[in-house]
Design a protein around this motif. Structure first.
Motif, short mmCIF file in Angstrom:
data_model
loop_
_atom_site.label_atom_id
_atom_site.label_comp_id
_atom_site.label_asym_id
_atom_site.label_seq_id
_atom_site.Cartn_x
_atom_site.Cartn_y
_atom_site.Cartn_z
N LYS A 106 49.05 43.36 66.75
CA LYS A 106 48.40 44.25 65.95
C LYS A 106 48.10 43.52 64.09
N ILE A 107 49.47 43.26 63.55
CA ILE A 107 49.51 42.76 61.75
C ILE A 107 49.17 41.78 61.64
N ALA A 108 48.96 41.14 62.43
CA ALA A 108 48.25 39.83 62.10
C ALA A 108 46.65 39.82 62.14
N ARG A 109 46.09 40.86 62.93
CA ARG A 109 44.66 40.68 62.53
C ARG A 109 44.34 41.59 62.26
N TRP A 110 45.53 42.59 61.43
CA TRP A 110 44.86 43.19 60.69
C TRP A 110 44.92 42.69 59.28
N LEU A 111 46.00 41.67 58.75
CA LEU A 111 46.32 40.82 58.02
C LEU A 111 44.62 39.89 57.42
N GLN A 112 44.61 39.03 58.35
CA GLN A 112 43.40 37.81 58.24
C GLN A 112 42.41 38.71 58.10
N ALA A 113 41.89 40.35 58.09
CA ALA A 113 40.56 40.29 58.01
C ALA A 113 41.26 41.60 56.37
N ARG A 114 42.36 41.58 55.92
CA ARG A 114 41.29 41.62 54.33
C ARG A 114 41.17 40.50 53.48
N PRO A 115 40.87 41.20 51.79
CA PRO A 115 40.25 39.64 51.14
C PRO A 115 41.21 39.58 50.38
N GLU A 116 42.66 40.24 50.21
CA GLU A 116 43.98 39.37 49.61
C GLU A 116 43.99 37.64 50.66
N SER A 140 44.18 34.67 52.78
CA SER A 140 43.50 33.38 52.91
C SER A 140 43.30 33.27 54.36
N ARG A 141 44.66 33.33 54.59
CA ARG A 141 44.86 33.06 56.51
C ARG A 141 46.23 33.61 56.75
N VAL A 142 46.55 33.66 57.78
CA VAL A 142 47.57 34.10 58.97
C VAL A 142 48.44 32.69 59.73
N LEU A 143 49.25 32.01 59.72
CA LEU A 143 49.90 30.90 59.80
C LEU A 143 50.51 32.07 61.26
N TYR A 144 49.80 32.08 62.53
CA TYR A 144 50.55 32.65 63.52
C TYR A 144 49.67 32.06 64.98
N PRO A 145 50.36 31.41 65.58
CA PRO A 145 50.19 30.98 66.74
C PRO A 145 49.43 31.74 67.27
N PRO A 146 49.62 33.36 67.79
CA PRO A 146 49.20 33.88 69.29
C PRO A 146 47.45 34.42 68.19
N LEU A 147 47.33 34.13 67.03
CA LEU A 147 46.48 34.93 66.17
C LEU A 147 45.48 33.78 66.72
N PRO A 148 43.64 33.90 67.36
CA PRO A 148 43.12 33.01 67.54
C PRO A 148 42.84 32.27 66.30
N GLY A 149 42.23 31.18 66.42
CA GLY A 149 41.09 30.52 65.31
C GLY A 149 42.87 30.46 64.65
N SER A 150 44.69 30.58 63.85
CA SER A 150 44.82 30.25 63.25
C SER A 150 46.01 28.40 64.28
N VAL A 151 46.71 28.70 63.33
CA VAL A 151 47.51 27.23 63.29
C VAL A 151 48.01 27.13 64.90
N GLY A 152 47.27 26.14 65.68
CA GLY A 152 48.41 26.58 66.71
C GLY A 152 47.87 26.85 67.97
N HIS A 153 46.66 27.63 67.72
CA HIS A 153 47.27 28.79 68.63
C HIS A 153 46.30 27.97 70.34
N VAL A 184 48.95 33.23 54.10
CA VAL A 184 48.70 32.76 53.56
C VAL A 184 48.05 33.43 51.89
N MET A 185 48.40 33.93 50.79
CA MET A 185 47.63 34.39 50.00
C MET A 185 45.82 33.88 49.39
N LYS A 186 45.39 34.23 49.06
CA LYS A 186 43.90 34.02 48.06
C LYS A 186 44.28 33.80 46.30
N GLY A 187 45.07 32.54 46.50
CA GLY A 187 45.84 32.55 45.09
C GLY A 187 46.96 33.37 44.75
#
Length: 387
Positions: free
Chosen positions: A267-277, A279-292, A309-312
């Protein structure tokens, strides 16, 4: 009747019958010296342990429960998660051998390979963290004795096709050791996928309360088990009865804690992935993430440890973010009931093949708090990061 689940078996081992009236949990026995009635029985282990190093009741029950969880013929406990890695590496390699692993191996494991093992004539080849099974197998040469894997990998969470690597290594006569701490022996079963030795830091999810240090080692092959047992005996590794008792208690509730923390983590990974700050969430259970794709194929559950991984940003921004958090503790380790946050960008400098990150790297462990409260806390942290 189908075999019971891990959730049931871990409790059923405590309530099994045939032992008379007894407490649910084993007695806590603190002992170094064990007494015998007769001189001829002093070295006879049929009567039980002959010395405290052999482990008291809690340690033996913990080992049996871990073997059942891992689907192993035998399991050992050692004083730390790091020791769970170093013991089989020491037991299974000799001077002149080579170990193959990736850049993303757990930092202290990398230090052991680069410092202690190198000084004793065992070299290590570090591949890029995103090396796939074919690359790993291609790197195994005539001197390669062992491949050390983590999946997901430390900090950057890359996945590897463990079954493919294990099968290829076995065909070449190369041993495999997998650090399975993220899956906690629950979400992934290394031995069932052909791995020779499964290890995990019981400090993390098994202990579950951030109050003990311990490692677990499990294997099936008798020669492998014998080599590991000899290494533990020769080095005098011993786990205190108090810690063994605490780990056994934590093991009983592991499936429930792990599942709940995994739900909150996603739940938190999905919320973070939508945040503008972010860049990406490294969490294999998250669709689209590394190793999913590999996670979805091979895993039956998810831990609650992820990279963000933050944006800048820069080190100061990362520290501002952590300092603004009030529910996430600032501390290392993970797997306990509490949420934790660390700033990990500097760790990339130790790698031979540093990854390209778009910004600062934050590691989060999601505990048992209400995920909505944790999201509100992270919102404060992200505001501070943006400055």
């Amino acid at each position: 009747m189908s075999s019971p689940s891990d959730r049931t078996r871990l409790i059923a081992s405590a309530t099994r019958r045939g032992f008379g009236r007894r407490p649910v949990n084993p007695p806590l026995e603190r002992a170094s010296t064990m007494l015998s009635d007769r001189a001829e029985a002093m070295r006879d282990d049929a009567d039980g342990p002959v010395y405290g190093l052999d482990g008291m009741t809690a340690a033996r029950e913990l080992r049996a429960a871990l073997a059942g969880l891992e689907g192993a013929e035998g399991a050992f406990i050692v004083p730390s998660g790091l020791a769970a890695v170093t013991v089989p590496v020491l037991a299974l390699t000799r001077p002149g051998d080579e170990v193959v692993t990736t850049d993303a191996v757990y930092g202290p494991s990398r230090r052991f390979l680069s410092r202690y093992q190198a000084a004793r004539g065992v070299t290590t080849r570090f591949l890029p963290a995103d090396a796939d099974a074919e690359t790993i197998l291609a790197a195994a040469g005539d001197r390669t004795r062992l491949v050390l894997l983590e999946s997901p990998a430390s900090l950057t969470f890359q996945m590897v096709d463990v079954a493919a690597v294990a099968a290829g290594c076995r065909a070449r006569g190369v041993m495999t050791v997998l650090d399975n701490t993220w899956a906690a022996g629950l979400a992934f079963k290394p031995l069932a996928h052909g791995v020779d030795v499964s290890v995990q830091a019981l400090t993390k999810y098994v202990g579950g309360h951030s109050d003990l240090l311990m490692g677990g080692i499990a294997a099936n092959d008798p020669r492998c088990l014998s080599a590991i047992a000899n290494a533990i005996e020769d080095m005098g590794w011993h786990v205190s009865p108090d810690d063994a008792w605490l780990a056994l208690r934590g093991l009983r509730t592991l499936p429930l804690r792990y599942a709940e923390q995994g739900r909150s983590g996603l739940k938190i990974a999905r919320w973070l992935q939508a945040r503008p700050e972010v860049s990406r969430v490294l969490y294999p259970p998250l669709p689209g993430s590394v190793g999913h794709d590999l996670w979805a194929r091979d895993f039956a559950g998810a831990a609650s440890l992820m990279g963000v991984v933050m944006k800048g940003g820069n080190e100061a921004a990362g520290r501002r973010m952590l300092d603004a958090l009030t529910l996430f503790g600032l501390g290392y380790s993970w797997g306990g009931f509490e949420s934790l946050a660390t700033h990990e960008t500097h760790q990339m400098a130790y790698r031979d093949h540093p990854p390209a990150l778009e910004g600062e790297l934050i590691r989060l462990h999601v505990g048992l708090e209400d995920p909505d409260d944790l999201i509100a806390d992270l919102e404060r942290g992200l505001a501070a990061f943006a400055g």
